[in-house]
Design an enzyme around this catalytic site. Structure first.
Site, PDB file in Angstrom:
ATOM      1  N   ASP A 289     -26.280  32.754  30.972  1.00 55.96           N
ATOM      2  CA  ASP A 289     -27.562  32.040  31.023  1.00 55.96           C
ATOM      3  C   ASP A 289     -28.661  32.894  30.388  1.00 55.96           C
ATOM      4  O   ASP A 289     -28.841  34.057  30.740  1.00 55.96           O
ATOM      5  CB  ASP A 289     -27.911  31.720  32.479  1.00 55.96           C
ATOM      6  CG  ASP A 289     -29.005  30.674  32.610  1.00 55.96           C
ATOM      7  OD1 ASP A 289     -29.943  30.679  31.787  1.00 55.96           O
ATOM      8  OD2 ASP A 289     -28.933  29.848  33.531  1.00 55.96           O
TER       9      ASP A 289
ATOM     10  N   SER B 137     -31.302  23.199  36.190  1.00 50.59           N
ATOM     11  CA  SER B 137     -32.390  24.160  36.116  1.00 50.59           C
ATOM     12  C   SER B 137     -33.357  23.947  37.277  1.00 50.59           C
ATOM     13  O   SER B 137     -32.977  24.111  38.431  1.00 50.59           O
ATOM     14  CB  SER B 137     -33.087  24.046  34.754  1.00 50.59           C
ATOM     15  OG  SER B 137     -33.962  25.128  34.539  1.00 50.59           O
TER      16      SER B 137
ATOM     17  N   HIS C 154     -27.917  28.624  29.184  1.00 48.55           N
ATOM     18  CA  HIS C 154     -28.578  27.720  30.128  1.00 48.55           C
ATOM     19  C   HIS C 154     -28.152  26.262  29.911  1.00 48.55           C
ATOM     20  O   HIS C 154     -28.007  25.510  30.863  1.00 48.55           O
ATOM     21  CB  HIS C 154     -30.097  27.857  29.983  1.00 48.55           C
ATOM     22  CG  HIS C 154     -30.860  27.234  31.101  1.00 48.55           C
ATOM     23  ND1 HIS C 154     -30.703  27.612  32.418  1.00 48.55           N
ATOM     24  CD2 HIS C 154     -31.794  26.241  31.116  1.00 48.55           C
ATOM     25  CE1 HIS C 154     -31.500  26.891  33.190  1.00 48.55           C
ATOM     26  NE2 HIS C 154     -32.168  26.048  32.427  1.00 48.55           N
TER      27      HIS C 154
END
Length: 804
Positions: free
Chosen positions: A743, A670, A777
């Site tokens: 995601d 991330s 994610h």
């Protein structure tokens, strides 16, 4: 003709060989040492009853399969729905339930559980005679209950619960259960039109409506119809014999909350018009008070669509927000209302005002207190004592004050005002106990409140239990974790906090629960005996190391080396450095040591520690602070400080005699992926990089990202300079990009990795892009995680360990 053909073939061959390879492959598995660690059994979860005399031990299985993730899924309104069950598509579950007595250690298996258990949502009745839970079936979600006297479970309803949004189960004091069910009259799911009825149009009339980049938004009228269909709910009362009675009107129920006395429900219901710009939690909704027989008592508020909101993390909505029941009263509501129109740039004496309203809800609202900062909640005790919480993100300020709810004219008394980033001087968070309503209220004795803190220090975190005198502001530590363990309070059993349960762990000591009594001179008693899941890494060495950045700022990291490794005899190792940047408004706060060298070495799906079994040294939790003090913004100095952090970390691991300067990889997930790409754009100090699920072009997140509050148009140079995409032509270090193709995180759209890969490819970089089907994610499926570990291992072996 032959010459022309030969020349053409040669040109085609050169062209083909010059193209990047692109193909789909089957799922791969990493080396056995890594796979065995990932496949280790999961440690059970534990929750306690009201007085801590009983523990619910919840067991769970390994990661789901890719087949589980590949089930049909609707991504609408910012939520992900499994249409087969009218529930969220990616919720976890438990496979077994045991009951353990805290003092005796006696453990009992609950009988009669579902044959294919996928349990969740465990909640005890007020008298703790029954335990409710939900079970996910192939065609819906059902309600079950456990008789705590016999430990027999039974099914109460068919799979009728609606768990698309918010809670769906709540106990009444008489041991009936309120559920949010699928509306029995909602009919069949809307069918997609064969052709659109017309174009999709959005229009604005000139009012500024900045919003962050959200995923899974509504995009057309069919999405709207699906959202309304799956949100359609009916409240029902379910008796312990399984009989049920609908009450109240069907609605798109967002949340339900029963008053402490059990006589009223606070109902929030989503209304139209929906939005294509913001997720469902910002759609219009009504706030209503119902009786528990379903009669409308009062419409407290009609909240409009929240599309237009000022920028900044201290911004909020106008009007009523955060409506809740007071924990210490039978049926009293409280909420906040912004006095600055939700705009942090407006200067006012009171940012928020907190109001209350008591049953029967016919009087006017009463002002309880005003706040100078943004309202952050209230911890209740009784009608003479509560703690008001305020915060202001821009300055990282948090403030706590004692208020007298019975006398709103009495000014709040500030007891704590500090930087939320200051770990060393954190007095902790209050502890709670259950009152007669079964609600959490402050554990308190007069002016003393009981607190637990992480216990930050230059030697790392050493959690403690204390009293805090709200009159004198003096803190007295009652108990503190001692080296070589990391131990923290999980549940206080005695009113004076002389008896409590802790979670105790060490580097090689699996976390387990212990019973401690500081009044009686008896040795701590181990309550659980969960096994160590990672036998193969028991002997690895773990160090908390500190070092300085070139400007003198103190930094830290956790360093892992293989079992038996001796730098003097075994030479230098390849290094995997894993990090996640964080912004600070104070250099002193940024320099504080975070973490502990005594925590248990637990591996999750994304951990870098797997590679200690492959002969690497690991620098985990490598501090990457970005500091901007006073009026300066941290991101104005992002690149130079990021590079300085990385250089200091490399220098230190090399100076320790552990790391080979020419064989160091950097990676992150991330914002850590964003960090990795930036480091490879602006330095050549790493052998390789690994970037998972990142964002690389900040112009695609123009209304703010991470902790950046300014928009692209306010600080275009910051957005450009912080975007690795802008400097793709400078990347000379091999970089592996991995991204979940589904995601769901704001800003990290999969297109970020796709476009960044194309930019790197176009400039001749060595790179590889891996999209994981059905993954969001965070990666969940066993096949996906194992393949990710294989990709990372292959990349590290080729470009780091065996780098020429």
């Amino acid at each position: 003709m032959r010459k022309l053909t030969l020349r053409t073939l040669l040109v085609m061959l050169v062209y083909v060989l010059g193209q990047p390879l692109s193909a789909q492959t089957t799922y791969q598995t990493p080396p056995q040492s890594i796979a065995d660690l990932f496949n280790a059994p999961a440690t059970p979860s534990v929750t306690f009853n009201k007085d801590g005399s009983m523990m619910l031990v919840l067991e769970r299985n390994e990661a789901p399969s890719i087949e589980d993730l590949a089930q049909p899924e609707l991504r609408i309104g910012g939520i992900r729905i499994n249409p087969a069950i009218s529930g969220q598509s990616r919720a976890g579950s438990f496979t077994n339930l045991k009951i353990k007595k805290t003092r005796s250690g006696e453990e009992s298996q609950v009988k009669g559980l579902p044959s294919n258990p996928k349990m969740n949502g465990f909640s005890l009745s007020l008298d703790e005679k029954y335990l409710a839970f939900t079970q996910t079936e192939s065609n819906g979600i059902s309600l079950w209950v456990v008789d705590m006297a016999t430990l027999e479970a039974k099914k109460l309803t068919e799979p009728i619960l609606n768990q698309v949004f918010g809670n769906s189960v709540a106990w009444l004091p008489d041991n009936t259960i309120v559920i949010k069910a699928v509306n029995p009259s909602r009919g069949a799911m809307p069918k997609a039109p064969a052709a659109p009825a017309g174009p999709v149009i959005q229009e604005t009339s000139g009012n500024a409506a900045p919003s962050r980049t959200y995923q899974d938004l509504l995009t057309n009228p069919y999405d709207e119809a699906l959202f309304a269909y799956f949100m359609d709910s009916q409240l029902m009362k379910v008796n312990l014999d399984g009989s049920k009675v609908p009450f109240g009107k069907p609605a798109m129920i967002k949340s339900m909350d029963i008053s402490p006395d059990g006589n009223y429900l606070l109902i929030e219901s989503i209304q139209k018009p929906f939005s294509y710009l913001v997720p469902a939690d910002r759609f219009p909704y009504t706030v209503e008070i119902w009786s528990t027989v379903g009669e409308m008592v009062k419409t407290l508020a009609q909240i409009p669509l929240d599309e237009v909101r000022p920028t900044g993390f201290d911004a909020t909505v106008t009007g009523i927000r955060n409506v809740n029941w007071r924990a210490d009263k039978p049926a009293t509501l409280y909420w906040a209302e912004a006095q600055d129109k939700g705009d942090p740039r407006v200067k006012v004496e009171e940012r928020d005002i907190v109001y209350t309203l008591s049953a029967p809800f016919t009087a006017e609202k009463q002002k309880l207190v005003g706040t100078a900062l943004r309202f952050g909640g209230i911890s209740w005790s009784d009608d003479s004592f509560a703690i008001l919480n305020e915060r202001w993100f821009a300055s990282r300020t948090e403030k706590r004050s004692v208020i007298n709810p019975s006398n709103p004219a009495q000014a709040p008394k500030v007891i704590i005002e500090r930087s939320s980033d200051d770990l060393y001087n954190d007095p902790g968070s209050p502890l709670f106990t259950r009152n007669t309503f079964g609600r959490n209220v402050l554990l308190r004795k007069g002016d003393l409140v009981y607190m637990t803190s992480e216990g930050g220090s230059p030697e790392g975190s050493m959690p403690f239990l204390s009293t805090f005198n709200t009159s004198t502001k003096e803190q007295k530590i009652l108990w503190r974790s001692q080296a070589p363990y990391y131990e923290r309070v999980a549940k206080v059993l005695a009113a004076d906090a002389t008896e409590f349960i802790t979670i105790k762990e060490g580097t090689d000591l699996q976390p387990n629960y212990w019973l401690i009594n500081t009044k009686k001179r008896i040795a701590p008693m181990q309550v659980t005996n969960f096994a160590h899941p990672y036998e193969s890494i028991k002997g690895i060495k773990k160090q908390l190391v500190t070092y300085k950045r070139k400007d003198g700022l103190n930094l830290s990291a956790i360093v892992y080396t293989p079992e038996g490794y001796d730098p003097a005899k075994d030479g230098r190792l390849p290094v995997l450095m894993w990090a996640y940047p964080r912004e600070y408004k104070s250099a002193a706060d940024a320099a504080q040591v975070r973490g502990s060298k005594y925590t248990f070495t637990r591996l999750n799906w994304g951990s870098p520690i797997y590679w200690v079994t492959r002969g690497y040294a690991i620098m985990d939790q490598t501090e990457m602070p970005i500091v901007g003090e006073g009026d300066q913004e941290p991101n104005d100095f992002f690149i130079e400080q990021l590079v300085a952090n990385a250089e200091a970390a490399i220098d230190h691991i090399v100076e320790m005699g552990i790391g080979d300067r020419n064989k160091i990889a950097v990676g992150g997930h991330s914002y850590g992926a964003f960090m990795t790409a930036n480091l490879l754009s602006h330095t050549n100090i790493f052998a390789a990089g690994i970037a998972r699920s990142g964002a690389y072009n900040r112009t695609l997140t123009p209304f703010g990202f991470q902790y950046e509050q300014r928009t692209y148009w306010e600080a275009p140079e910051v957005y450009f300079n912080m975007s690795p995409f802008s400097f793709a032509h400078q990347v000379k270090t091999p970089i592996l990009l991995i991204h979940g193709e589904a995601d769901n995180n704001s800003g990290t759209f999969p297109i970020q990795s796709e476009r960044y890969y194309n930019a790197l490819k176009g400039h001749g970089a060595t790179t590889r892009l891996v999209f994981l089907p059905h993954e969001s994610h965070g990666y969940a499926a066993k096949e996906s995680v194992l393949h990710t570990l294989w990709e990372m291992d292959t990349w590290l072996e080729k470009y780091v360990k065996n780098r020429k």
